[in-house]
Motif scaffolding. Sequence first.
Motif, mmCIF file in Angstrom:
data_model
loop_
_atom_site.group_PDB
_atom_site.id
_atom_site.type_symbol
_atom_site.label_atom_id
_atom_site.label_comp_id
_atom_site.label_asym_id
_atom_site.label_seq_id
_atom_site.Cartn_x
_atom_site.Cartn_y
_atom_site.Cartn_z
ATOM 1 N N GLU A 204 35.799 25.456 47.279
ATOM 2 C CA GLU A 204 34.313 25.534 47.505
ATOM 3 C C GLU A 204 33.720 25.328 45.778
ATOM 4 O OE1 GLU A 204 31.870 25.774 50.446
ATOM 5 O OE2 GLU A 204 32.913 24.241 51.164
ATOM 6 N N LEU A 205 35.104 26.976 45.495
ATOM 7 C CA LEU A 205 34.669 28.137 44.763
ATOM 8 C C LEU A 205 34.628 27.497 43.407
ATOM 9 C CD1 LEU A 205 33.783 31.004 44.063
ATOM 10 C CD2 LEU A 205 36.465 31.548 44.043
ATOM 11 N N ALA A 206 34.349 26.925 42.278
ATOM 12 C CA ALA A 206 34.598 26.466 41.285
ATOM 13 C C ALA A 206 34.902 27.909 40.023
ATOM 14 C CB ALA A 206 32.563 25.660 41.015
ATOM 15 N N VAL A 207 34.364 28.454 40.031
ATOM 16 C CA VAL A 207 34.203 30.139 38.979
ATOM 17 C C VAL A 207 34.385 31.077 39.468
ATOM 18 C CG1 VAL A 207 33.295 30.297 35.995
ATOM 19 C CG2 VAL A 207 32.716 28.310 37.227
ATOM 20 N N VAL A 208 34.831 31.357 39.225
ATOM 21 C CA VAL A 208 34.630 33.492 39.081
ATOM 22 C C VAL A 208 34.534 33.837 37.925
ATOM 23 C CG1 VAL A 208 35.950 35.659 40.247
ATOM 24 C CG2 VAL A 208 36.602 33.228 40.497
ATOM 25 N N ASP A 209 33.866 34.686 37.651
ATOM 26 C CA ASP A 209 32.824 35.277 36.329
ATOM 27 C C ASP A 209 33.083 37.090 36.776
ATOM 28 O OD1 ASP A 209 31.745 36.132 34.375
ATOM 29 O OD2 ASP A 209 30.069 34.971 34.199
ATOM 30 N N ALA A 210 34.112 37.124 35.818
ATOM 31 C CA ALA A 210 34.393 39.405 35.852
ATOM 32 C C ALA A 210 33.468 39.781 34.620
ATOM 33 C CB ALA A 210 35.571 39.614 35.702
ATOM 34 N N LYS A 211 31.998 38.667 33.732
ATOM 35 C CA LYS A 211 31.341 40.065 33.410
ATOM 36 C C LYS A 211 32.192 40.185 32.305
ATOM 37 C CE LYS A 211 27.341 38.575 36.102
ATOM 38 N NZ LYS A 211 27.127 37.637 35.426
ATOM 39 N N ASP A 212 32.976 40.839 32.297
ATOM 40 C CA ASP A 212 34.187 42.053 30.836
ATOM 41 C C ASP A 212 35.110 41.608 30.964
ATOM 42 O OD1 ASP A 212 34.479 42.898 28.801
ATOM 43 O OD2 ASP A 212 31.564 43.936 28.878
ATOM 44 N N ALA A 213 36.004 41.460 30.301
ATOM 45 C CA ALA A 213 36.893 41.233 30.427
ATOM 46 C C ALA A 213 38.195 42.986 29.229
ATOM 47 C CB ALA A 213 37.696 40.385 29.806
ATOM 48 N N ASN A 214 37.009 43.356 28.717
ATOM 49 C CA ASN A 214 37.702 43.744 28.407
ATOM 50 C C ASN A 214 37.107 45.924 28.861
ATOM 51 O OD1 ASN A 214 38.932 42.676 26.254
ATOM 52 N ND2 ASN A 214 36.583 42.422 25.457
ATOM 53 N N LYS A 215 35.997 45.700 29.596
ATOM 54 C CA LYS A 215 35.198 46.692 30.041
ATOM 55 C C LYS A 215 35.616 47.447 31.461
ATOM 56 C CE LYS A 215 32.329 47.743 25.400
ATOM 57 N NZ LYS A 215 30.852 48.008 24.967
ATOM 58 N N GLU A 216 35.136 48.307 31.491
ATOM 59 C CA GLU A 216 35.225 48.980 33.807
ATOM 60 C C GLU A 216 33.386 47.654 33.802
ATOM 61 O OE1 GLU A 216 36.299 52.458 34.426
ATOM 62 O OE2 GLU A 216 38.392 52.011 34.175
ATOM 63 N N ASN A 217 33.327 46.791 34.556
ATOM 64 C CA ASN A 217 31.978 46.425 35.190
ATOM 65 C C ASN A 217 32.251 46.106 36.230
ATOM 66 O OD1 ASN A 217 29.824 45.169 35.668
ATOM 67 N ND2 ASN A 217 29.564 43.922 33.517
ATOM 68 N N PRO A 218 32.196 46.388 37.033
ATOM 69 C CA PRO A 218 31.797 46.367 39.104
ATOM 70 C C PRO A 218 31.294 44.990 39.277
ATOM 71 C CG PRO A 218 30.402 48.108 39.060
ATOM 72 C CD PRO A 218 30.594 47.730 37.164
ATOM 73 N N GLU A 219 30.198 44.771 38.025
ATOM 74 C CA GLU A 219 29.391 43.362 38.839
ATOM 75 C C GLU A 219 30.549 41.992 38.612
ATOM 76 O OE1 GLU A 219 26.131 42.789 36.316
ATOM 77 O OE2 GLU A 219 25.057 44.847 37.208
ATOM 78 N N PHE A 220 30.216 41.225 39.295
ATOM 79 C CA PHE A 220 31.240 39.691 39.263
ATOM 80 C C PHE A 220 30.124 38.051 40.189
ATOM 81 C CE2 PHE A 220 32.336 42.063 43.272
ATOM 82 C CZ PHE A 220 32.844 40.685 44.116
ATOM 83 N N ASP A 221 30.160 37.001 39.647
ATOM 84 C CA ASP A 221 29.977 35.875 39.984
ATOM 85 C C ASP A 221 30.980 35.343 40.674
ATOM 86 O OD1 ASP A 221 27.246 37.638 39.441
ATOM 87 O OD2 ASP A 221 27.210 35.948 37.230
ATOM 88 N N LEU A 222 30.570 34.315 41.909
ATOM 89 C CA LEU A 222 31.217 33.795 42.539
ATOM 90 C C LEU A 222 30.029 32.087 42.063
ATOM 91 C CD1 LEU A 222 32.745 35.027 45.480
ATOM 92 C CD2 LEU A 222 34.318 35.085 43.206
ATOM 93 N N HIS A 223 31.102 31.403 41.944
ATOM 94 C CA HIS A 223 29.750 29.790 42.252
ATOM 95 C C HIS A 223 31.124 29.472 42.951
ATOM 96 C CE1 HIS A 223 28.418 30.325 37.410
ATOM 97 N NE2 HIS A 223 29.422 31.693 37.829
ATOM 98 N N PHE A 224 29.185 28.639 44.156
ATOM 99 C CA PHE A 224 29.894 27.911 44.924
ATOM 100 C C PHE A 224 28.654 26.868 45.323
ATOM 101 C CE2 PHE A 224 32.219 32.031 47.392
ATOM 102 C CZ PHE A 224 33.278 31.317 47.577
ATOM 103 N N GLU A 225 28.195 26.692 46.165
ATOM 104 C CA GLU A 225 27.556 25.224 46.098
ATOM 105 C C GLU A 225 26.052 25.790 45.098
ATOM 106 O OE1 GLU A 225 26.066 27.909 48.904
ATOM 107 O OE2 GLU A 225 28.357 27.164 49.241
ATOM 108 N N LYS A 226 26.366 27.016 45.027
ATOM 109 C CA LYS A 226 25.409 27.869 43.913
ATOM 110 C C LYS A 226 25.865 29.014 43.609
ATOM 111 C CE LYS A 226 22.157 29.936 47.548
ATOM 112 N NZ LYS A 226 20.915 30.886 47.884
#
Length: 897
Positions: free
Chosen positions: A74-96
């Motif tokens: 069901e997972l559509a997108v994994v967004d790590a926010k920034d590929a070059n800098k260290e950033n602990p935030e990330f998004d998982l796109h399921f039904e929302k």
Amino acid sequence: MTAIKHALQRDIFTPNDERLLSIVNVCKAGKKKKNCFLCATVTTERPVQVKVVKVKKSDKGDFYKRQTAWELRELAVVDAKDANKENPEFDLHFEKVYKWVASSTAEKNSFISYIWKLNQRYLRKKIDFVNVSSQLLEESVPSGENQSVAGGDEETLDDYQELNTREEQDIEIMMEGCEYAISNAEAFAEKLSSELQVLDGANIQSIMASEKQVNTLMQLLDEALNEVDTIEGKLSSYEEMLQSVKEQMDQISQSNHLIQLSNTNNVRLLDEIEFLVNHMDLSKGHIKALQDGDLSSSKGIEACTDAAEALLQCMNVALRPGHDKLHAVKQQQHLFNDLREQFARRLTNHLNNVFVHQGHDQSATLAQHSVELSLPKHNPLHRDLLRYAKLMEWLKNTQCEKYEGLTGNYVDYIARLYEREIKDFFEVAKIKMTGTTKEGKKFATLPRKESAVKQETESLHGSSGKLTGSTSSLNKLPIQGGGSRRSQSSSLLDMGNMSASDLDVADRTKFDKIFEQVLSELEPLCLAEQDFISKFFKLQQQPSMLGSTAVDGEEVDGAGPSRHVSVGGERPQSATSEKEMVRLMMNKIFHCIEVELNNLIALGDKIDSFNSLYMLVKMSHHVWTAENVDPASYLSTTLGNVLVTVKRNFDKCISNQIKQMEEVKISKKSKVGILPFVTGIEQFAELAETIFRNAERRGDLDKAYVKLIRAVYFNVEKVANESQKTPRDVVMMENFHHIFSTLSRLKISCLETERKEAKYKYTDHLQSYVIYSLGQPLEKLNHFFEGVEARVAQGVREEEVSYQLAFNKQELRKVIKEYPGKEVKKGLDNLYKKVDKHLCEEENLLQVVWHSMQDEFIRQYKHFVGLIGRCYPGSGITMDFTIQDILEYFSSIAQSH
């Protein structure tokens, strides 16, 4: 983190037959930090299911509980926010979209890397990894505490290989042959090892025994190599021989290419020549038709039309690049230009001659139409000219200047012709309206400019009767220099005169018929001409709309600059729509129609101002019809302008009637009766209702009604206040009764409020007049009881009134004694005579008033009797007459008169 992972595996995932592969400590982004764990798990049973599980620590104890689980598919997108800098935030796109913040960037990267591996291994699904370093996806998960546990599990998964059926059978047979395979695993392993050594020795002996065969094989390979060398030598000689053949073939191929290129060029040249011949060759027959074709016969016109169209096609052919540089093409274009100029000149001269010739033929019929109320028909002229319509279109497309000049000549010529016809037509209409004889044709309202037309109109008196009936009654109504031809029929003051009314009806009916015939003759004339010029000059606009097309024309009435043909010598100025050209052309051709219509309307209004009612209805109907055909047409615009004049005359007529009401003077020596303008409003309403039945301008009449009736009400009250001979109440009562009767009979919906008001005024003034009149026959008795009522009103009790000196029983008897029945009857008889003198005979209200007086007298009698009973109880005092006596008095008096 390792302890937490083991605890989660033990407490949550092992009971569900799942293995925990990766874990990350997260909290939701942007909210109050409540930590939880995201876990990547797989099931131990096949088929393997991969999930992402959210685990939360319980608030009441030190244990964890499973909160939410998502399938990895069901997972559509994994967004790590920034590929070059260290950033602990990330998004998982399921039904929302779920936004997380990891406790560290390393944990986030480890978790995302595991998600990528699980997707590649089990799902092969297209999951978008956004803002994730490609290096992170390609390399293994970094070493660490989490990785050591997860990595071992993953390697176990990679090394594990399931046994097939045959392998399982062999193991079972081997274990059955050794009884202690299960009970003594070490002895079983030693036995297997010894057997393996025996097998290895057998393999080595087999290899050593096959050395002779290997030597034989090597010898055969050497012989094969020698044969290969021999074949290669032969192939080299063959290749040298083929090289010379190849060179010869290349020369042949090059020659064939040149031949093919030459053929292609010849085909293209032939195609160009055929194109020029087919599209730029004009037949000798067409050339002859353009040079010498007969433009007067139908066959010759058809041949010239075909030749002109062929010439236009040849001149408009789209030449290919380079054609315009050819000498033959230039010669042919020069020939086409000469033919176009020559034929355009011939066509223009011929059509100008046709215009003049047809004009003479049309003028020949003008005399016979001038003695009748009809306009000459131009259908023969239109029919003959329409044969040249296609040639006019050709001229418009090829020679715009000649087309414009020809159009201007036609407009100038036809405008003069129509001007003569229309002016003569309106002169006939004016004479028929006024009934003018030969001796009366010198009136200033009918100017005549041409002696020939004067002679033609002198004979109209004898034939005018076939349209309007006998005109003998109209000859006595010549138009005077400054005043109305008759004051009675054109105002409300004396419309009730029978002979004048009959004469008015005949005159107005005659005027109505003539005015309708004038409009009916003009309408098809304008529409036919507009339709003709649209077809002849090829200025079509809206299909299936008669009279909606026209040609270019000059500026009229200060219209804005527009592109049009030069009319009357003017040159075109700027571009405009074809609809505007229609209006300009029609304005030029029929410029005299609006002027003549206004003159005719002025004459009709001068003859009788009430003719404006007929004209308003007829003109409104024709405007409505023209607007339905084309709201922007010349006919619609012109009739609309004239309608404004007619409406002004109608409003002026209403204003004059109101003014005449205000100027009414009554005689001081005779009774008033029904006022003349009250009778006049009745006649006006009857006439107007007949004229405006089912008319489009009913609203104008309703507004006029309200104005007139309000003026009547005001002036009736004004006259009543000024009346000296007749009481005010009588004037009001009689006139408002007449108005009420008239409005009730005609049932005019817009005057319903005024009808109710008239009824109220009539009833109110009738009652007022009756009460005023009845105060006189029993005057002393009236005064006595008024005094009694005044004492009671002051607070004296009714039974104590008789003790008042001025109102005791003796005084009452004295007053009653003065009014015996004989005196009462005598007084009522005198009252009847007086009422009879006040009332007029036309309205016949005497019996109505007399009956109302009887009712009022009886009411007063009962009132007096009631007061005697209440104020003088037990006195035995009664009136000298009874109610029955009163009824007999009133009846006998009415019968005696």
